[in-house]
Design an enzyme around this catalytic site. Structure first.
Site, PDB file in Angstrom:
ATOM      1  N   TYR A 156      -1.808  -0.507  10.601  1.00 35.93           N
ATOM      2  CA  TYR A 156      -2.270  -0.699   9.124  1.00 35.93           C
ATOM      3  C   TYR A 156      -1.695  -0.493   8.831  1.00 35.93           C
ATOM      4  O   TYR A 156      -0.364  -1.189   7.557  1.00 35.93           O
ATOM      5  CB  TYR A 156      -3.411   0.104   8.676  1.00 35.93           C
ATOM      6  CG  TYR A 156      -3.557  -0.158   6.767  1.00 35.93           C
ATOM      7  CD1 TYR A 156      -4.076  -1.358   6.629  1.00 35.93           C
ATOM      8  CD2 TYR A 156      -3.336   1.018   6.077  1.00 35.93           C
ATOM      9  CE1 TYR A 156      -3.768  -1.464   5.296  1.00 35.93           C
ATOM     10  CE2 TYR A 156      -3.649   0.243   4.678  1.00 35.93           C
ATOM     11  CZ  TYR A 156      -3.751  -0.686   4.095  1.00 35.93           C
ATOM     12  OH  TYR A 156      -4.452  -0.770   2.845  1.00 35.93           O
ATOM     13  N   SER A 177       1.064  -1.407   0.317  1.00 37.94           N
ATOM     14  CA  SER A 177      -0.202   0.161   0.437  1.00 37.94           C
ATOM     15  C   SER A 177       0.658   1.833  -0.445  1.00 37.94           C
ATOM     16  O   SER A 177       2.140   1.137   0.767  1.00 37.94           O
ATOM     17  CB  SER A 177      -0.775   0.226   1.408  1.00 37.94           C
ATOM     18  OG  SER A 177      -1.369   0.982   1.581  1.00 37.94           O
TER      19      SER A 177
END
Length: 251
Positions: A155, A142
């Site tokens: 995250y 990501s």
């Protein structure tokens, strides 16, 4: 070997980038092993790729469980004899908390899927590919794996770990014929992102949300096209690469 003979395994195939990539690879002639925890969504993707003429199976799995991962790898080999492409894509988003407020359970939940799930997939697929002397692994990291995100500390850490796992494995297996890269999407219009608004309401914390400089969220098909290229012979000199596809989000 033509794509009609090649086999791709895709985790998180039930929706979003996983579904879009499944359909894209079906159009290119790959035989497919679709993996997802949600059986209904996985079966829906299976029907969609079969409409494209693909040979395909669906395997339900929790990617954080070693036995489930070994099962989908074994199912792929038993059904199609090999694994040529592995889109190690399954992931979940963290509920937005300021760092000191993150529950221990949230840390465990995110790392189980985003990091351990990627690790286990690589671990067992690499063994198959090394024996073949060829294969391509594409991990989904990501933009949060290259630049921390506000209120998403766990995250971000889980995706930074995916980047590190990718580079470490790529280094170790570079001479075996196995290429290992990662893709770093940012600002993609998926169900995962759409549900993020609800998690903001649940925690009461509003993160500093950035928007892609290109002016719009990516369609999952745009990410799928990049994955298809990374799986192709055109990317044959790429290994250990961390490819950011974010519409300028991290600029």
């Amino acid at each position: 070997m033509t794509t009609q003979q090649q086999v791709a395994v895709i985790t998180g195939a039930g929706s979003g980038m996983g579904r879009a990539t499944s359909i894209k690879l079906a159009e290119l002639g790959y035989r497919l092993v679709l993996v997802d925890f949600n059986e209904q969504f996985g079966e829906e993707t299976l029907a969609l790729v079969k409409e494209k003429g693909a040979e395909a199976i669906f395997v339900k799995a929790n990617v954080a469980e070693s036995a489930d991962v070994q099962n989908y790898v074994n199912q792929a080999v038993e059904t199609f004899g090999r694994i040529d492409v592995f889109f190690n894509n399954a992931g979940i988003i963290q509920k937005p908390y300021l760092f000191a407020d993150i529950p221990d359970s949230e840390f465990d939940r995110i790392f189980a899927v985003n990091t351990k799930g990627v690790f286990l997939g690589m671990k067992y697929v690499i063994k198959v590919m090394e024996k073949q002397g060829s294969g391509v692994i594409i991990n989904t990291a990501s933009t949060a794996g290259v630049k921390p995100e506000h209120s998403l500390g766990v995250y971000s850490a889980s995706k930074h770990a995916v980047v590190s796992l990718t580079k470490s494995a790529a280094m170790e297996y570079a001479k075996t014929g196995v290429r290992i890269n990662a893709i770093c999407p940012g600002g993609v219009a998926t169900n995962l992102v759409a549900g993020f608004e609800q998690t903001i309401k649940e925690t009461g914390n509003v993160p500093e949300i950035q928007f892609p400089r290109i002016g719009y969220m990516a369609d999952p098909n745009q990410i799928a096209s990049v994955v298809a290229f990374m799986a192709s012979p055109g990317a044959s000199y790429m290994t250990g690469s961390i490819v950011v596809v974010d519409g300028g989000l991290t600029l």
